[in-house]
Design an enzyme around this catalytic site. Structure first.
Site: not given
Ligand code: ARG
Length: 461
Positions: A157, A278, A284, A291
């Site tokens: 979970h 970024s 960043k 991704e």
């Protein structure tokens, strides 16, 4: 009569929009080499069986070799006016050798031709994917060996569940990929029958030798039913299905890379080689490759679903709908191959923060099961009762805002008076993983041995 190869009974030219919807050369040019290969096998058989004179067969074979060289050297001119790869190859052959080229299509149709070409193509792709997947397994097994004892939180979970080791976690993916390779192998074994000679749908009146062409193209045997041969695309569906499952595995791992590289987790870091920045936020470090590996699984799954939908209502035998089998499959298999390479690259690149993982492994009372197991072993409590006692001890620790190992013996005894000092042995995360020696469990010795087995199996392949 019009200028089309099939133009004999036609009086006027086709509408531009028909041409636009019909043309497939923009994508099926990728089948060029497979198409020539199929034609070479076909013409050798036509010559051998006397259906075409040996002279013409030799001329055709010669011309096909020249076409092949043109495709390989990227000198072949693909023409949209010629619809598809089959017409393009045949028409170039005619330019090169003259009227004898017209005999190549004896006892054959584009329907068995395309089915043959596509099987050859998919077979090649499966073989390439198998090598790439083995390389990814090797990358994972190599890191797993080094991280066999690196404790990290195991989750259910996405909540801290029980400590595991990073090596164990990485080997979980090695097992998944082993099954992915098995599924692709199974698909390959089933697709390896040759449809060539099924002709349009009913077979042919010429005395062809289908075993000969099947053998020449590396197929195990000719397909048994001519209707099935030209109608079926389950070999594409099966391959895409294996590819979609594999892409799903990669996507889950990609998701974990995304999570683990966040400052909040901080279990691993990717080097600049696998990180982007970024345009606005100077701090960043984004794991774009992970991704995209996660996102691109959508294309692979989509290709499978799209082809299932294309096929589901088609009566036997060939329908032009089936031309829609190619773009999705090309894209899906290219995409999968790219994702495999990206994941393998990140596995090799990632730096592991063992201290951080270990600290996280202890959070969330992850050794509560170890305590419950100890109560069963040391005090002979039934597991259900041990579960209850442990729950109360966890609640006590939680109320005090400390970990289980920080509670005093007295505090634990306030819940269960028979608890003694031996309990301290099981409350640490390292002890916890070391104790999980059951077959397939996360104990570092198990993991080291399993990683070594995989490593040896994969390293010289
Ligand atoms: N380009 C076609 C395809 O990919 C080849 C088969 C065409 N057959 C036909 N009867 N029009 O499916």
């Amino acid at each position: 009569m019009t200028s089309k190869i099939w133009g004999g009974r036609f009086k006027s030219a086709t509408d531009a929009v028909l041409e636009a919807i019909n043309v497939s050369i923009d994508f099926d040019k990728r089948l060029g080499l497979q198409d020539v290969r199929g034609s070479l096998a076909h013409v050798a058989m036509l010559g051998e069986t006397g259906i075409v004179s040996r002279d013409d067969a030799a001329k055709i074979a010669d011309g096909l070799e020249r076409v092949k060289a043109e495709i390989e050297n990227e000198r072949f001119h693909f023409s949209r006016a010629l619809e598809d790869i089959h017409m393009n190859v045949e028409s170039r052959l005619a330019e090169l050798i003259g009227p004898a080229a017209g005999r190549l299509h004896t006892a054959r149709s584009r329907n068995d031709q395309v089915a043959t070409d596509f099987r050859l193509y998919i077979r090649d792709q499966i073989d390439a994917l198998d090598v790439e997947l083995a390389d990814l397994q090797l990358a994972l097994a190599t890191r797993a060996r080094d991280e066999a004892a690196s404790v990290m939180p195991g989750f259910t979970h996405l909540q801290s569940a029980q400590p595991v080791t990073l090596g164990h976690h990485l080997l979980a993916y090695v097992e998944m990929i082993a099954r992915d390779r098995g599924r692709l192998r199974d698909a390959r074994a089933r697709l390896n029958e040759c449809p060539l000679g099924a002709a349009a749908l009913a077979g042919t009146s010429f005395p062809i030798d289908r075993a000969m062409t099947a053998h020449a193209l590396g197929f195990d045997r000719p397909t048994a039913n001519s209707l099935d041969s030209v109608s079926d695309r389950d070999f594409v569906l099966e391959t895409l299905s294996a590819a979609a499952i594999c892409a799903t595995h990669l996507s889950r791992f990609a998701e974990e890379i995304v999570l683990w590289t966040t400052p909040q987790f901080g279990f691993i870091a990717l080097s600049d080689k696998f990180t982007t920045g970024s345009s606005i936020m100077p701090q960043k470090r984004n794991p774009d490759a992970a991704e995209l590996a996660r996102g691109k699984s959508g294309r692979v799954i989509g290709a499978l679903v799209a082809l299932l939908v294309v096929m589901k209502g088609l009566p036997l035998a060939y329908s032009k709908d089936m031309q829609e089998d190619k773009e999705g499959a090309f894209d899906a298999l290219d995409t999968l191959s790219l994702c495999i390479a990206a994941i393998a690259g990140m596995v090799r690149d990632m730096r592991v923060d063992r201290a951080r993982m270990k600290a996280a492994a202890g959070a969330g009372y992850a050794t509560a099961t170890d305590l419950a197991d100890w109560l069963v072993r040391a005090l002979s409590l039934p597991f259900r009762e041990a579960h209850h006692v442990t729950g109360r001890i966890v609640a006590l620790a939680e109320a005090r805002g400390v970990g289980l190992e920080d509670l005093t013996l007295e505090e634990m005894r306030s819940v269960e008076p028979r608890i003694n000092a031996d309990v301290c042995d099981v409350l640490g995360v390292e002890k916890s993983v070391q104790s999980r020696r059951s077959f397939g469990g996360t104990a570092p010795d198990n993991v080291r041995a399993a990683a070594q087995v995989w490593f040896d199996r994969l390293k010289d392949k």
